[in-house]
Design a protein around this motif. Structure first.
Motif, PDB file in Angstrom:
ATOM      1  N   GLY A   1       0.797  -1.217   0.000  1.00 12.88           N
ATOM      2  CA  GLY A   1       0.000   0.000   0.000  1.00 12.88           C
ATOM      3  C   GLY A   1       0.831   1.269   0.000  1.00 12.88           C
ATOM      4  N   SER A   2       0.155   2.374  -0.246  1.00 13.90           N
ATOM      5  CA  SER A   2       0.783   3.690  -0.205  1.00 13.90           C
ATOM      6  C   SER A   2      -0.291   4.686   0.190  1.00 13.90           C
ATOM      7  N   ALA A   3       0.100   5.668   0.987  1.00 16.35           N
ATOM      8  CA  ALA A   3      -0.891   6.583   1.559  1.00 16.35           C
ATOM      9  C   ALA A   3      -0.703   8.020   1.105  1.00 16.35           C
ATOM     10  N   SER A   4      -1.820   8.648   0.757  1.00 14.61           N
ATOM     11  CA  SER A   4      -1.865  10.089   0.549  1.00 14.61           C
ATOM     12  C   SER A   4      -2.988  10.612   1.440  1.00 14.61           C
ATOM     13  N   ASP A   5      -3.163  11.899   1.485  1.00 16.57           N
ATOM     14  CA  ASP A   5      -4.173  12.465   2.370  1.00 16.57           C
ATOM     15  C   ASP A   5      -5.581  12.003   2.005  1.00 16.57           C
ATOM     16  N   GLN A   6      -5.861  11.912   0.716  1.00 12.65           N
ATOM     17  CA  GLN A   6      -7.216  11.592   0.280  1.00 12.65           C
ATOM     18  C   GLN A   6      -7.427  10.130  -0.089  1.00 12.65           C
TER      19      GLN A   6
END
Length: 348
Positions: free
Chosen positions: A227-232
């Motif tokens: 996985g990878s995370a951004s704000d939205q």
């Protein structure tokens, strides 16, 4: 949308959209690295004389009268060459964090000894590049069209006029292939590939691969999600196209695989999920993108994230989607996943 920008958005899928919108203005200024990061590259430690040639993964053969000493490279490539004793003169790509510390992609490079031509997507200071009188530019590629990673599409012709380029493919193949290609490149540049540090790293990589294979075989039901995370959004990567995941899968690791239809907007790389749907896939281990452009696990405050069984159990590890392609730097990638599998509890 240009191929370079499309590749960037689909490959990384992590930067805030506004960060890509301003590319035109940035490139019109030929890159605008306003920082004071600079240094003097000293070329290859083990430089040798005589004619030099290298056939890259585009099928292009670069020929020079002498072995390149003044090398400019994408940060991660510069870091890999450094591990083999080759000092580049300049770098472009994520090199320093906003706090001024070395970016994860800079590896062990001494940043005081390199000139930083650009630290973010779209930055490439052509004036600085020209002043280095480069012999060659080296970077990776993440498509089959030969697009040079982090070389701005809008200024690639100007950049190409200053020095020939070498592209190493990190697209739709297993990790061992680009690792061998960088090994061959370093050797051609005069690196001592029989040095104990180099040969020991390769042996440790092979041992780590055997350990991961054994761990995956012992726990075939443990499900791993990249996985990878951004704000939205939360991005779930499939194994196809990624050099690390394709290799780990070949060693027997059982990955969450989003359907191809779901990965369409991610160019085949990943599926985008809202944080409300972050529990769409059941996973026992979550591997999270360690790049500075992604939000790191400690910085994720979303309640839906904190409720995931793997998160609650502490079965979250880091992943390097753009690994530094030296054996030394890839050993921890294998080891951390092997350890996680060996200790993992089953939830999915």
């Amino acid at each position: 949308m240009s191929q370079a920008r499309a590749t960037h958005l689909t490959r990384r899928g992590l930067l805030v959209a506004g960060g890509a919108v301003g590319l035109g203005a940035t490139l019109a200024a030929c890159g605008d690295d306003k920082g004071k990061d600079s240094g003097a590259g000293s070329g290859t430690k083990a430089a040798k004389s005589g004619p030099w040639s290298f056939k890259d993964d585009r099928g292009t053969t670069v020929k020079l009268d002498k072995v390149p000493a003044d090398i400019v490279a994408f940060t991660g490539v510069g870091a890999a060459l450094f591990d083999y004793g080759v000092q580049v003169k300049g770098v472009f790509g994520p090199t320093k964090t906003s706090a001024g510390k070395p970016d994860v992609q800079a590896g062990d490079m001494d940043l005081s000894k390199v000139t930083i031509l650009g630290n973010t997507w779209g930055q490439f200071n052509i004036e600085k590049y020209a002043s280095l009188a480069p012999d060659v530019l080296i970077t990776t590629m993440f498509d089959n069209a030969g697009t040079l990673w982090y070389v701005p599409e809008e200024s690639k012709k100007k950049i190409a006029q200053l020095a020939p380029s070498v592209g190493i493919s990190a697209y739709d193949r297993q990790l061992t292939q680009p690792l061998q290609r960088v090994w061959d490149l370093a050797e051609s540049l005069g690196a001592d590939m029989k040095a104990a540090k180099v040969t020991d790293a390769k042996k440790r990589f092979e041992a780590a691969a055997a350990r991961l294979r054994a761990a995956a075989k012992a726990k075939p039901d443990i499900k791993v999600m990249a996985g990878s995370a951004s704000d939205q959004l939360f991005y779930v990567s499939g194994t196809r196209l990624s050099v690390d995941l394709e290799y780990f899968k070949a060693l027997g690791v059982n990955f969450v695989e989003p359907p191809e239809s779901a990965k369409k907007q991610g160019g085949g790389w990943f599926e985008s999920l809202s944080w409300e749907n972050v529990d769409k896939y059941q996973a026992d281990i979550i591997m999270m993108d360690d790049r500075s452009s992604a939000i790191q696990p400690a910085g994720i405050s979303k309640p839906t994230w904190k409720k995931l069984p793997a998160v609650k159990a502490g079965q979250v590890i880091s992943r390097s989607p753009e690994p530094i392609l030296s054996y030394d730097k890839c050993v921890p990638l294998l080891t951390s996943l092997a350890e996680a599998l060996e200790k993992a509890k089953k939830f999915s």
